[in-house]
Design an enzyme around this catalytic site. Structure first.
Site, PDB file in Angstrom:
ATOM      1  N   ASP A 213       0.818  -1.200   0.000  1.00 58.06           N
ATOM      2  CA  ASP A 213       0.000   0.000   0.000  1.00 58.06           C
ATOM      3  C   ASP A 213       0.859   1.260   0.000  1.00 58.06           C
ATOM      4  OD1 ASP A 213      -2.311  -1.470  -0.055  1.00 58.06           O
ATOM      5  OD2 ASP A 213      -2.825  -1.185   2.054  1.00 58.06           O
ATOM      6  N   GLY A 214       2.034   1.195   0.615  1.00 61.91           N
ATOM      7  CA  GLY A 214       2.928   2.354   0.620  1.00 61.91           C
ATOM      8  C   GLY A 214       3.370   2.745  -0.774  1.00 61.91           C
TER       9      GLY A 214
ATOM     10  N   HIS B  76      -4.520  19.870  25.405  1.00 63.30           N
ATOM     11  CA  HIS B  76      -3.110  19.618  25.135  1.00 63.30           C
ATOM     12  C   HIS B  76      -2.984  18.171  24.657  1.00 63.30           C
ATOM     13  CE1 HIS B  76       1.169  20.634  25.505  1.00 63.30           C
ATOM     14  NE2 HIS B  76       1.329  19.354  25.766  1.00 63.30           N
TER      15      HIS B  76
ATOM     16  N   HIS C  93       6.348  13.224  26.297  1.00 63.83           N
ATOM     17  CA  HIS C  93       6.363  14.191  27.393  1.00 63.83           C
ATOM     18  C   HIS C  93       7.028  15.495  26.957  1.00 63.83           C
ATOM     19  CE1 HIS C  93       6.373  15.696  31.480  1.00 63.83           C
ATOM     20  NE2 HIS C  93       7.673  15.940  31.372  1.00 63.83           N
TER      21      HIS C  93
ATOM     22  N   ALA D 204      -3.176  11.115  22.216  1.00 63.62           N
ATOM     23  CA  ALA D 204      -2.685  11.262  23.589  1.00 63.62           C
ATOM     24  C   ALA D 204      -3.080  12.609  24.185  1.00 63.62           C
ATOM     25  CB  ALA D 204      -1.162  11.072  23.638  1.00 63.62           C
TER      26      ALA D 204
ATOM     27  N   ASN E 114      -4.693   6.251  11.916  1.00 65.30           N
ATOM     28  CA  ASN E 114      -5.878   6.469  12.726  1.00 65.30           C
ATOM     29  C   ASN E 114      -6.181   5.278  13.630  1.00 65.30           C
ATOM     30  OD1 ASN E 114      -8.751   7.536  13.310  1.00 65.30           O
ATOM     31  ND2 ASN E 114      -9.146   5.592  12.249  1.00 65.30           N
TER      32      ASN E 114
ATOM     33  N   GLU F 157      -4.301  10.406   5.595  1.00 68.80           N
ATOM     34  CA  GLU F 157      -4.605  11.318   6.694  1.00 68.80           C
ATOM     35  C   GLU F 157      -3.750  12.573   6.646  1.00 68.80           C
ATOM     36  OE1 GLU F 157      -1.097   9.509   7.410  1.00 68.80           O
ATOM     37  OE2 GLU F 157      -2.784   8.182   7.873  1.00 68.80           O
TER      38      GLU F 157
END
EC number: 2.7.1.23
Length: 275
Positions: A65-66, A168, A149, A205, A184, A139
């Protein structure tokens, strides 16, 4: 009519190059074939850049698919027939053993009717102030300077002007039905059937997360990025634009879909191959 066919083989894949050679050798008279310049040495013919195949009647993509995503970025609305050498094959429906017959059938249909059987796949367009990314078949992602973090940004999501979420987050992802099975899905977004006239908006996240949102394909999605030194808008994991927050990215369905020619993949059968 004479039929012009482009053939693109997955780079450094001997099996793909061998199949490209077979197609060049077996397509009958009245078919003009060219191969991409990365495959030319293996085939023994001069090659051309993939982007120059946009004026062909059909382009055959041999790989995963790439590879097809790469071809789609380069050839625009030119019909693409995908031969699957990958593991899953949501886009590439034709097996290597069936490739010669499938391409021959598509060529015969082109010769007889001037068009190919297939379906159109939506692509996404992302715009900002003075810039537009290359259309995305899977996407568009907007994220902070890095994942993890201390690397996110505050991103507000609006759909047709109405606010859905502000949090955030590492980033926000907008996917087509085609892309729902890719990045996704890895971020916890829903699967969408290929026939769905929808888009998916998924936070990545987020500290104050809302559920992934399925919206109409005609929706205008606005992602406003703030509280970060820098951020990025990325199309299909490849084309990117650096942002200087506060910045706004508008995402909508592009005018130029991808035409997927020939036999179509069985969505549910492909799902069984996902790990």
């Amino acid at each position: 009519m004479n039929v012009a066919v482009g053939i693109v083989a997955q780079r450094d894949n001997e099996r793909a190059q061998t199949l490209a050679t077979t197609l060049v050798d077996t397509l009958e008279d009245g078919v003009s074939t060219v191969v991409d310049d990365a495959t030319s040495a293996a085939v023994g013919e001069d090659g051309v850049p993939v982007g120059s195949m946009a004026d062909r009647d059909l382009v055959v993509s041999i790989g995963g698919d790439g590879t097809l995503l790469f071809v789609a970025r380069e050839v625009g609305r030119t019909p693409i027939l995908g031969v699957n050498l990958g593991e899953v094959g949501f886009l590439n429906a034709v097996s290597p053993d069936e490739a010669v017959a499938a391409v021959a059938d598509a060529v015969e249909t082109l010769r007889r009717t001037g068009a190919v059987d297939g379906r159109e796949l939506d692509r996404l367009r992302a715009d900002g102030e003075g810039w537009t990314l290359e259309p995305a078949l899977n996407e568009v992602v907007v994220h902070g300077p890095r994942r993890g973090h201390g690397g996110g940004a505050t991103i507000e999501i609006r759909v047709d002007g109405d606010r859905y979420a502000k949090s955030h987050a590492d980033g926000v992802l907008v996917a087509t039905p085609t892309g729902s099975t890719a990045y996704n899905l890895g971020e916890g977004g829903p699967l969408v059937h290929p026939d769905g006239d929808t888009l998916v908006v998924t936070q990545m996240a987020a500290s104050d997360a809302m559920p992934p949102l399925v919206v109409d394909r005609g929706a205008e999605i606005t992602l406003a990025v703030s509280e970060a030194e820098t951020a990025y808008a990325i199309s299909d994991g490849r084309n990117r634009r650096e942002l200087e927050p506060p910045a706004t990215v508008d995402v909508s369905v592009a005018d130029d879909p991808v035409t997927l020619a020939g036999p179509q993949a069985d969505f549910f059968e492909a799902l069984e191959k996902l790990e």
